[in-house]
Design a protein around this motif. Structure first.
Motif, PDB file in Angstrom:
ATOM      1  N   ARG A 248       1.287  -3.338 -38.377  1.00  0.00           N
ATOM      2  CA  ARG A 248       0.454  -2.980 -37.228  1.00  0.00           C
ATOM      3  C   ARG A 248       0.602  -4.044 -36.143  1.00  0.00           C
ATOM      4  O   ARG A 248       1.022  -5.178 -36.408  1.00  0.00           O
ATOM      5  CB  ARG A 248      -1.012  -2.879 -37.641  1.00  0.00           C
ATOM      6  CG  ARG A 248      -1.628  -4.203 -38.098  1.00  0.00           C
ATOM      7  CD  ARG A 248      -2.989  -3.994 -38.724  1.00  0.00           C
ATOM      8  NE  ARG A 248      -3.634  -5.258 -39.089  1.00  0.00           N
ATOM      9  CZ  ARG A 248      -4.746  -5.348 -39.807  1.00  0.00           C
ATOM     10  NH1 ARG A 248      -5.339  -4.239 -40.243  1.00  0.00           N
ATOM     11  NH2 ARG A 248      -5.282  -6.516 -40.101  1.00  0.00           N
TER      12      ARG A 248
ATOM     13  N   ASP B 179      -4.173   0.771 -31.792  1.00  0.00           N
ATOM     14  CA  ASP B 179      -4.065   2.152 -32.252  1.00  0.00           C
ATOM     15  C   ASP B 179      -3.694   3.003 -31.049  1.00  0.00           C
ATOM     16  O   ASP B 179      -4.526   3.272 -30.187  1.00  0.00           O
ATOM     17  CB  ASP B 179      -5.401   2.601 -32.860  1.00  0.00           C
ATOM     18  CG  ASP B 179      -5.316   3.971 -33.524  1.00  0.00           C
ATOM     19  OD1 ASP B 179      -4.253   4.626 -33.425  1.00  0.00           O
ATOM     20  OD2 ASP B 179      -6.312   4.385 -34.143  1.00  0.00           O
ATOM     21  N   ASN B 180      -2.423   3.416 -30.976  1.00  0.00           N
ATOM     22  CA  ASN B 180      -1.937   4.179 -29.822  1.00  0.00           C
ATOM     23  C   ASN B 180      -1.940   5.687 -30.047  1.00  0.00           C
ATOM     24  O   ASN B 180      -1.452   6.428 -29.188  1.00  0.00           O
ATOM     25  CB  ASN B 180      -0.505   3.740 -29.482  1.00  0.00           C
ATOM     26  CG  ASN B 180      -0.446   2.331 -28.934  1.00  0.00           C
ATOM     27  OD1 ASN B 180      -1.382   1.859 -28.305  1.00  0.00           O
ATOM     28  ND2 ASN B 180       0.656   1.637 -29.184  1.00  0.00           N
ATOM     29  N   ARG B 181      -2.478   6.142 -31.154  1.00  0.00           N
ATOM     30  CA  ARG B 181      -2.481   7.584 -31.421  1.00  0.00           C
ATOM     31  C   ARG B 181      -3.322   8.319 -30.375  1.00  0.00           C
ATOM     32  O   ARG B 181      -4.286   7.762 -29.833  1.00  0.00           O
ATOM     33  CB  ARG B 181      -3.041   7.858 -32.813  1.00  0.00           C
ATOM     34  CG  ARG B 181      -2.219   7.258 -33.950  1.00  0.00           C
ATOM     35  CD  ARG B 181      -2.943   7.401 -35.268  1.00  0.00           C
ATOM     36  NE  ARG B 181      -4.300   6.875 -35.159  1.00  0.00           N
ATOM     37  CZ  ARG B 181      -5.330   7.337 -35.861  1.00  0.00           C
ATOM     38  NH1 ARG B 181      -5.178   8.324 -36.712  1.00  0.00           N
ATOM     39  NH2 ARG B 181      -6.530   6.802 -35.715  1.00  0.00           N
ATOM     40  N   PRO B 182      -2.977   9.574 -30.086  1.00  0.00           N
ATOM     41  CA  PRO B 182      -3.721  10.322 -29.058  1.00  0.00           C
ATOM     42  C   PRO B 182      -5.213  10.414 -29.327  1.00  0.00           C
ATOM     43  O   PRO B 182      -6.009  10.464 -28.385  1.00  0.00           O
ATOM     44  CB  PRO B 182      -3.056  11.705 -29.077  1.00  0.00           C
ATOM     45  CG  PRO B 182      -1.669  11.444 -29.570  1.00  0.00           C
ATOM     46  CD  PRO B 182      -1.805  10.338 -30.578  1.00  0.00           C
ATOM     47  N   ASP B 183      -5.620  10.451 -30.596  1.00  0.00           N
ATOM     48  CA  ASP B 183      -7.040  10.607 -30.918  1.00  0.00           C
ATOM     49  C   ASP B 183      -7.726   9.278 -31.236  1.00  0.00           C
ATOM     50  O   ASP B 183      -8.823   9.254 -31.786  1.00  0.00           O
ATOM     51  CB  ASP B 183      -7.219  11.566 -32.093  1.00  0.00           C
ATOM     52  CG  ASP B 183      -6.532  11.075 -33.371  1.00  0.00           C
ATOM     53  OD1 ASP B 183      -5.704  10.133 -33.288  1.00  0.00           O
ATOM     54  OD2 ASP B 183      -6.802  11.638 -34.451  1.00  0.00           O
ATOM     55  N   ALA B 184      -7.105   8.161 -30.870  1.00  0.00           N
ATOM     56  CA  ALA B 184      -7.694   6.850 -31.136  1.00  0.00           C
ATOM     57  C   ALA B 184      -9.014   6.686 -30.383  1.00  0.00           C
ATOM     58  O   ALA B 184      -9.178   7.160 -29.259  1.00  0.00           O
ATOM     59  CB  ALA B 184      -6.730   5.742 -30.741  1.00  0.00           C
TER      60      ALA B 184
ATOM     61  N   LYS C 216      -8.432   2.845 -26.698  1.00  0.00           N
ATOM     62  CA  LYS C 216      -7.030   2.736 -26.319  1.00  0.00           C
ATOM     63  C   LYS C 216      -6.800   1.754 -25.170  1.00  0.00           C
ATOM     64  O   LYS C 216      -5.670   1.571 -24.732  1.00  0.00           O
ATOM     65  CB  LYS C 216      -6.487   4.119 -25.945  1.00  0.00           C
ATOM     66  CG  LYS C 216      -6.507   5.113 -27.104  1.00  0.00           C
ATOM     67  CD  LYS C 216      -5.989   6.468 -26.701  1.00  0.00           C
ATOM     68  CE  LYS C 216      -4.512   6.455 -26.435  1.00  0.00           C
ATOM     69  NZ  LYS C 216      -3.973   7.805 -26.182  1.00  0.00           N
TER      70      LYS C 216
ATOM     71  N   GLU D  81       7.864   3.671 -32.191  1.00  0.00           N
ATOM     72  CA  GLU D  81       8.643   4.876 -32.507  1.00  0.00           C
ATOM     73  C   GLU D  81       9.483   4.680 -33.773  1.00  0.00           C
ATOM     74  O   GLU D  81      10.718   4.703 -33.755  1.00  0.00           O
ATOM     75  CB  GLU D  81       9.546   5.231 -31.324  1.00  0.00           C
ATOM     76  CG  GLU D  81       8.785   5.354 -29.997  1.00  0.00           C
ATOM     77  CD  GLU D  81       8.888   4.099 -29.119  1.00  0.00           C
ATOM     78  OE1 GLU D  81       8.840   4.228 -27.887  1.00  0.00           O
ATOM     79  OE2 GLU D  81       9.021   2.989 -29.696  1.00  0.00           O
TER      80      GLU D  81
ATOM     81  N   GLN E 259       2.990   5.393 -40.238  1.00  0.00           N
ATOM     82  CA  GLN E 259       3.332   6.525 -39.394  1.00  0.00           C
ATOM     83  C   GLN E 259       3.797   6.075 -38.004  1.00  0.00           C
ATOM     84  O   GLN E 259       3.332   5.064 -37.485  1.00  0.00           O
ATOM     85  CB  GLN E 259       2.110   7.444 -39.234  1.00  0.00           C
ATOM     86  CG  GLN E 259       1.561   7.983 -40.542  1.00  0.00           C
ATOM     87  CD  GLN E 259       2.596   8.763 -41.318  1.00  0.00           C
ATOM     88  OE1 GLN E 259       3.332   9.575 -40.749  1.00  0.00           O
ATOM     89  NE2 GLN E 259       2.669   8.526 -42.611  1.00  0.00           N
TER      90      GLN E 259
ATOM     91  N   ARG F  46      -1.854   5.198 -42.614  1.00  0.00           N
ATOM     92  CA  ARG F  46      -1.905   5.133 -41.152  1.00  0.00           C
ATOM     93  C   ARG F  46      -0.848   4.171 -40.629  1.00  0.00           C
ATOM     94  O   ARG F  46      -0.217   4.429 -39.604  1.00  0.00           O
ATOM     95  CB  ARG F  46      -3.284   4.694 -40.689  1.00  0.00           C
ATOM     96  CG  ARG F  46      -3.353   4.472 -39.179  1.00  0.00           C
ATOM     97  CD  ARG F  46      -4.751   4.135 -38.698  1.00  0.00           C
ATOM     98  NE  ARG F  46      -5.647   5.264 -38.877  1.00  0.00           N
ATOM     99  CZ  ARG F  46      -6.888   5.301 -38.404  1.00  0.00           C
ATOM    100  NH1 ARG F  46      -7.362   4.283 -37.713  1.00  0.00           N
ATOM    101  NH2 ARG F  46      -7.653   6.340 -38.625  1.00  0.00           N
TER     102      ARG F  46
ATOM    103  N   GLU G 289       3.856   6.277 -33.921  1.00  0.00           N
ATOM    104  CA  GLU G 289       2.851   6.566 -32.920  1.00  0.00           C
ATOM    105  C   GLU G 289       3.434   6.213 -31.553  1.00  0.00           C
ATOM    106  O   GLU G 289       4.496   5.578 -31.482  1.00  0.00           O
ATOM    107  CB  GLU G 289       1.559   5.790 -33.181  1.00  0.00           C
ATOM    108  CG  GLU G 289       1.716   4.279 -33.168  1.00  0.00           C
ATOM    109  CD  GLU G 289       0.445   3.562 -33.600  1.00  0.00           C
ATOM    110  OE1 GLU G 289      -0.329   3.175 -32.703  1.00  0.00           O
ATOM    111  OE2 GLU G 289       0.230   3.408 -34.818  1.00  0.00           O
TER     112      GLU G 289
END
Length: 292
Positions: A214, A268-273, A276, A139, A133, A130, A135
């Motif tokens: 992170r 955690d900035n992922r769309p499915d976090a 947020k 970037e 990657q 995780r 996010e």
């Protein structure tokens, strides 16, 4: 049979000594050499002249466990709540209020006693995939970030990470608090930002060089104290063989002051976090919130 008994006895002794196996790596139980008590408060106001039928408010409890923090030995909350959590160890207090009267006020006060350590513990549950990657706002796959990371790549990971930290310290101008997050690419291209951009850029450059990293949000205080909105801060952490080490370019801190850093949120900035938001989140027509 005797050999099997000896193996079982050795394993039992290992567990009792405060160590356990995770995957193929032996990790000792976390050690803590101090405690820290933090308090923070919020005032919720129905700013309208109508009854607010339902209001919701959420804020973070300190992160359940980091390399130098465990939450919580004791928690006191002034209003009834439910506790939510995610797979990173983030913890959120959720409050609900029905029929707040016109111009009515609710006070929420949280006190948490943490266990802290002056040096980071080895921490097995660090989800390396995780933290490698890209996010949103980190970037690490952007060509400009990749190119900058390649220029900072050194012979050893420790040299690379120290080089990334030094580069961010020396090249990104601190412009003070900025409300909107602008991200790592912005900091790289514009050479400016606040603590968030510093943390995101370090994280992105580390990930681009294949080091799990992170961003972490919280507060920096040496003693017990009141957490205040203006002191909210973000820093970066990178993985060093299962140990999360601090890199805080804005405060010029590399791998130090661990017992001063109170982590409230692993970003955690992922769309499915699951979570947020930053310090708090609320819903209700006419509701206003201030952190005292």
């Amino acid at each position: 049979m005797n050999h099997r008994k000896r193996l079982l006895a050795a394993f039992a002794a290992l567990v009792l000594s405060g160590a356990a196996w995770y995957g193929w790596q032996l990790v000792t139980a976390p050690q803590y050499d101090s405690s820290k008590t933090v308090s923070y408060s919020f005032v919720l106001r129905n700013a309208s002249n109508r009854v607010l039928e339902h209001a919701e408010f959420r804020t973070y409890l300190p992160v359940r466990q980091t390399a130098a923090q465990a939450c919580c030995e004791r928690v006191e909350v002034s209003q009834p709540y439910t506790l939510e959590s995610d797979d990173l160890g983030n913890q959120v207090l959720r409050f609900g209020f029905d029929r707040m009267p016109p111009y009515g006020v609710k006070l929420i006060r949280v006190t948490a006693q943490l266990r802290m350590n002056s040096q980071p513990n080895k921490f097995w549950r660090f989800l390396p995939d995780r933290y490698l990657q890209p996010e949103p706002l980190i970037e690490s796959d952007h060509p400009a970030v990749q190119a900058a990371a390649a220029n900072l790549l050194a012979g050893e990971p420790a040299q690379t990470l120290r080089g990334i930290y030094d580069w961010v310290v020396n090249n990104v101008r601190d412009i003070g608090y900025v409300r909107d997050e602008r991200g790592a690419l912005y900091a790289l291209q514009q050479r400016q930002g606040d603590c968030t951009e510093n943390a995101y850029l370090f994280t992105a450059l580390a990930r681009a060089n294949s080091v799990p990293a992170r961003a972490v949000a919280g507060y920096v205080l040496d003693d017990n104290g009141l957490l205040q909105a203006a002191a909210y801060h973000e820093w970066a952490e990178f993985d060093d063989g299962g140990i999360w080490r601090i890199a805080d370019p804005q405060k010029s801190n590399y791998d130090g002051r661990y017992s001063s850093y109170v982590a409230m949120r692993l970003v955690d900035n992922r769309p499915d976090a699951t979570f947020k938001f930053s310090r708090y989140q609320f819903n209700g027509e006419g509701l206003e919130v201030d952190m005292e």
